[in-house]
Scaffold this motif. Structure first.
Motif, mmCIF file in Angstrom:
data_model
loop_
_atom_site.group_PDB
_atom_site.id
_atom_site.type_symbol
_atom_site.label_atom_id
_atom_site.label_comp_id
_atom_site.label_asym_id
_atom_site.label_seq_id
_atom_site.Cartn_x
_atom_site.Cartn_y
_atom_site.Cartn_z
ATOM 1 N N LEU A 1 0.813 -1.213 0.000
ATOM 2 C CA LEU A 1 0.000 0.000 0.000
ATOM 3 C C LEU A 1 0.845 1.262 0.000
ATOM 4 C CD1 LEU A 1 -2.765 -1.068 2.543
ATOM 5 C CD2 LEU A 1 -2.790 -1.218 0.059
ATOM 6 N N GLY A 2 0.876 1.954 -1.153
ATOM 7 C CA GLY A 2 1.347 3.324 -1.276
ATOM 8 C C GLY A 2 2.584 3.761 -0.548
ATOM 9 N N LEU A 3 3.645 2.954 -0.535
ATOM 10 C CA LEU A 3 4.872 3.368 0.139
ATOM 11 C C LEU A 3 6.047 3.304 -0.830
ATOM 12 C CD1 LEU A 3 4.554 1.636 3.614
ATOM 13 C CD2 LEU A 3 4.355 4.052 3.102
ATOM 14 N N PRO A 4 7.048 4.179 -0.627
ATOM 15 C CA PRO A 4 8.170 4.226 -1.565
ATOM 16 C C PRO A 4 9.174 3.103 -1.384
ATOM 17 C CG PRO A 4 8.502 5.815 0.198
ATOM 18 C CD PRO A 4 7.122 5.228 0.396
ATOM 19 N N VAL A 5 9.100 2.322 -0.296
ATOM 20 C CA VAL A 5 10.072 1.266 -0.054
ATOM 21 C C VAL A 5 9.856 0.136 -1.061
ATOM 22 C CG1 VAL A 5 10.931 -0.435 1.592
ATOM 23 C CG2 VAL A 5 10.197 1.814 2.399
ATOM 24 N N LEU A 6 10.903 -0.231 -1.781
ATOM 25 C CA LEU A 6 10.812 -1.306 -2.755
ATOM 26 C C LEU A 6 11.075 -2.642 -2.063
ATOM 27 C CD1 LEU A 6 12.736 0.249 -5.790
ATOM 28 C CD2 LEU A 6 10.264 0.080 -5.458
ATOM 29 N N LEU A 7 10.196 -3.597 -2.313
ATOM 30 C CA LEU A 7 10.374 -4.926 -1.744
ATOM 31 C C LEU A 7 11.325 -5.736 -2.621
ATOM 32 C CD1 LEU A 7 6.683 -5.762 -0.776
ATOM 33 C CD2 LEU A 7 8.489 -4.875 0.704
ATOM 34 N N ASN A 8 12.102 -6.605 -1.985
ATOM 35 C CA ASN A 8 13.015 -7.500 -2.695
ATOM 36 C C ASN A 8 12.273 -8.799 -2.990
ATOM 37 O OD1 ASN A 8 14.984 -9.346 -3.477
ATOM 38 N ND2 ASN A 8 16.527 -8.525 -2.085
ATOM 39 N N ALA A 9 12.020 -9.055 -4.262
ATOM 40 C CA ALA A 9 11.202 -10.209 -4.660
ATOM 41 C C ALA A 9 11.818 -11.540 -4.251
ATOM 42 C CB ALA A 9 10.974 -10.187 -6.169
ATOM 43 N N LYS A 10 13.109 -11.546 -3.902
ATOM 44 C CA LYS A 10 13.764 -12.788 -3.496
ATOM 45 C C LYS A 10 13.548 -13.102 -2.014
ATOM 46 C CE LYS A 10 15.554 -13.363 -7.575
ATOM 47 N NZ LYS A 10 15.043 -14.414 -8.475
ATOM 48 N N MET A 11 13.034 -12.140 -1.262
ATOM 49 C CA MET A 11 12.851 -12.354 0.181
ATOM 50 C C MET A 11 11.477 -12.963 0.440
ATOM 51 S SD MET A 11 14.671 -9.031 1.952
ATOM 52 C CE MET A 11 16.446 -8.785 1.794
ATOM 53 N N ARG A 12 11.421 -14.271 0.370
ATOM 54 C CA ARG A 12 10.181 -15.009 0.554
ATOM 55 C C ARG A 12 10.311 -15.934 1.759
ATOM 56 N NH1 ARG A 12 5.882 -13.810 -3.176
ATOM 57 N NH2 ARG A 12 6.852 -12.686 -4.909
ATOM 58 N N LEU A 13 9.176 -16.296 2.331
ATOM 59 C CA LEU A 13 9.212 -17.165 3.503
ATOM 60 C C LEU A 13 9.753 -18.549 3.160
ATOM 61 C CD1 LEU A 13 5.837 -16.267 5.277
ATOM 62 C CD2 LEU A 13 8.143 -15.435 5.802
ATOM 63 N N HIS A 14 9.523 -19.017 1.933
ATOM 64 C CA HIS A 14 9.952 -20.376 1.583
ATOM 65 C C HIS A 14 11.464 -20.504 1.497
ATOM 66 C CE1 HIS A 14 11.152 -19.655 -2.597
ATOM 67 N NE2 HIS A 14 10.127 -18.831 -2.683
ATOM 68 N N ASN A 15 12.192 -19.384 1.315
ATOM 69 C CA ASN A 15 13.653 -19.478 1.270
ATOM 70 C C ASN A 15 14.306 -18.778 2.464
ATOM 71 O OD1 ASN A 15 13.379 -16.773 0.575
ATOM 72 N ND2 ASN A 15 14.073 -17.023 -1.532
ATOM 73 N N PHE A 16 13.536 -18.614 3.524
ATOM 74 C CA PHE A 16 14.079 -18.077 4.782
ATOM 75 C C PHE A 16 14.701 -19.241 5.531
ATOM 76 C CE2 PHE A 16 13.517 -16.765 9.285
ATOM 77 C CZ PHE A 16 14.280 -15.607 9.251
ATOM 78 N N ILE A 17 16.018 -19.217 5.722
ATOM 79 C CA ILE A 17 16.703 -20.399 6.236
ATOM 80 C C ILE A 17 17.044 -20.261 7.723
ATOM 81 C CG2 ILE A 17 17.677 -20.821 3.946
ATOM 82 C CD1 ILE A 17 20.390 -20.008 5.054
ATOM 83 N N ILE B 1 7.259 -1.353 6.219
ATOM 84 C CA ILE B 1 7.877 -0.055 6.500
ATOM 85 C C ILE B 1 9.250 -0.292 7.109
ATOM 86 C CG2 ILE B 1 7.763 2.052 7.901
ATOM 87 C CD1 ILE B 1 4.719 1.798 7.838
ATOM 88 N N ASP B 2 10.255 0.361 6.548
ATOM 89 C CA ASP B 2 11.590 0.369 7.151
ATOM 90 C C ASP B 2 11.758 1.739 7.806
ATOM 91 O OD1 ASP B 2 14.231 0.325 7.884
ATOM 92 O OD2 ASP B 2 14.983 -0.377 5.949
ATOM 93 N N ILE B 3 11.844 1.739 9.124
ATOM 94 C CA ILE B 3 11.943 2.999 9.858
ATOM 95 C C ILE B 3 13.174 3.803 9.419
ATOM 96 C CG2 ILE B 3 12.345 3.999 12.146
ATOM 97 C CD1 ILE B 3 9.483 3.206 11.737
ATOM 98 N N LYS B 4 14.188 3.118 8.887
ATOM 99 C CA LYS B 4 15.384 3.820 8.427
ATOM 100 C C LYS B 4 15.118 4.628 7.161
ATOM 101 C CE LYS B 4 18.837 0.680 10.414
ATOM 102 N NZ LYS B 4 19.996 -0.205 10.122
ATOM 103 N N GLU B 5 14.036 4.294 6.465
ATOM 104 C CA GLU B 5 13.670 5.017 5.254
ATOM 105 C C GLU B 5 12.640 6.098 5.591
ATOM 106 O OE1 GLU B 5 15.133 4.396 2.397
ATOM 107 O OE2 GLU B 5 16.242 2.617 3.084
ATOM 108 N N GLU B 6 12.476 7.041 4.665
ATOM 109 C CA GLU B 6 11.512 8.118 4.897
ATOM 110 C C GLU B 6 10.096 7.552 4.970
ATOM 111 O OE1 GLU B 6 10.107 12.374 2.879
ATOM 112 O OE2 GLU B 6 11.796 11.252 2.056
ATOM 113 N N CYS B 7 9.368 7.993 5.968
ATOM 114 C CA CYS B 7 8.011 7.497 6.190
ATOM 115 C C CYS B 7 7.079 8.687 6.399
ATOM 116 C CB CYS B 7 7.979 6.587 7.415
ATOM 117 S SG CYS B 7 6.354 5.927 7.839
#
Length: 222
Positions: A4-20, A74-80
């Motif tokens: 929803l409407g935020l400038p933070v880009l998600l990394n498509a490789k960060m999925r639960l199935h490959n969280f080790i 939301i990444d608090i380190k990024e502008e919010c």
């Protein structure tokens, strides 16, 4: 669904199935139960740098969107946008990273959100490097987060970090000899974020020089 409407880009490789991480299976099992539960829930995830907090939170965001739910990362380190956090009580999944860097205003917003979701179905997942009791946060917020379901991520072994790096290279159809990873761990860094950045630099340099990733190239580039 989109984030929803935020400038933070998600990394498509960060999925639960490959969280080790063998010990991290517990939190993945718990997250599965959250998707089957209609009640609100608050989860606090702590862990050292590069333990996978961002991967986990973005993975939750993607999983929610895959199920056609509204989700926000939301990444608090990024502008919010000011006031945004306190307005998210109607969002299905709210994932907020690096809350130790939140301003006093953002902390108050997070406290308000925590109270508001008691009356909704919102799943609130927040992360920080330390447990709530060890964070420099507003007292009331620390109390609320201490009452949340708390998980601490395990520190990844060199073998697990190597697997992550290998997977990243496999996405590019590139194979690197295991001795290269061992050299990086010994002579460069064991921090996963630094290693991922180094691999990107080495990949770019190898393409420019039309050569493989070797120890001499590492010495030259890094």
């Amino acid at each position: 669904m989109k984030q929803l409407g935020l400038p933070v880009l998600l990394n498509a490789k960060m999925r639960l199935h490959n969280f080790i991480g063998d010990k991290n299976a517990q939190i993945l099992t718990f997250i599965d139960t959250l998707f089957a539960n209609s009640n609100s829930s608050a989860v606090m995830v702590s862990g050292d740098k590069s333990s996978g907090k961002t991967h986990l939170l973005q993975g939750c965001t993607f999983a929610a969107m895959d199920k056609q739910l509204n989700a926000v990362y939301i990444d608090i380190k990024e502008e919010c946008p000011e006031g945004l956090i306190a307005q998210l009580s109607e969002v299905d999944w709210v994932c907020i990273d690096n809350i130790e860097d939140a301003s006093d205003t953002q902390q108050q917003e997070l406290f308000d959100l925590y109270n508001q979701i008691k009356h909704t179905q919102t799943k609130l997942i927040v992360s920080a490097q330390n447990l709530p009791s060890e964070l420099d946060l507003l007292k009331d917020l620390k109390t609320r987060l201490s009452l949340a379901v708390n998980f601490t991520l395990e520190n990844l072994s060199d073998e697990q970090k190597t697997t992550i790096l290998q997977n990243k290279m496999a996405d590019k159809n590139i194979h690197i000899d295991d001795k290269i990873y061992a050299y990086l761990f010994k002579h460069y860094s064991r921090d996963l974020s630094e290693l991922l950045s180094a691999i990107e630099q080495l990949d770019e340099a190898s393409l420019q020089k039309k050569t493989g990733i070797t120890v001499p190239l590492i010495k030259q580039v890094l």
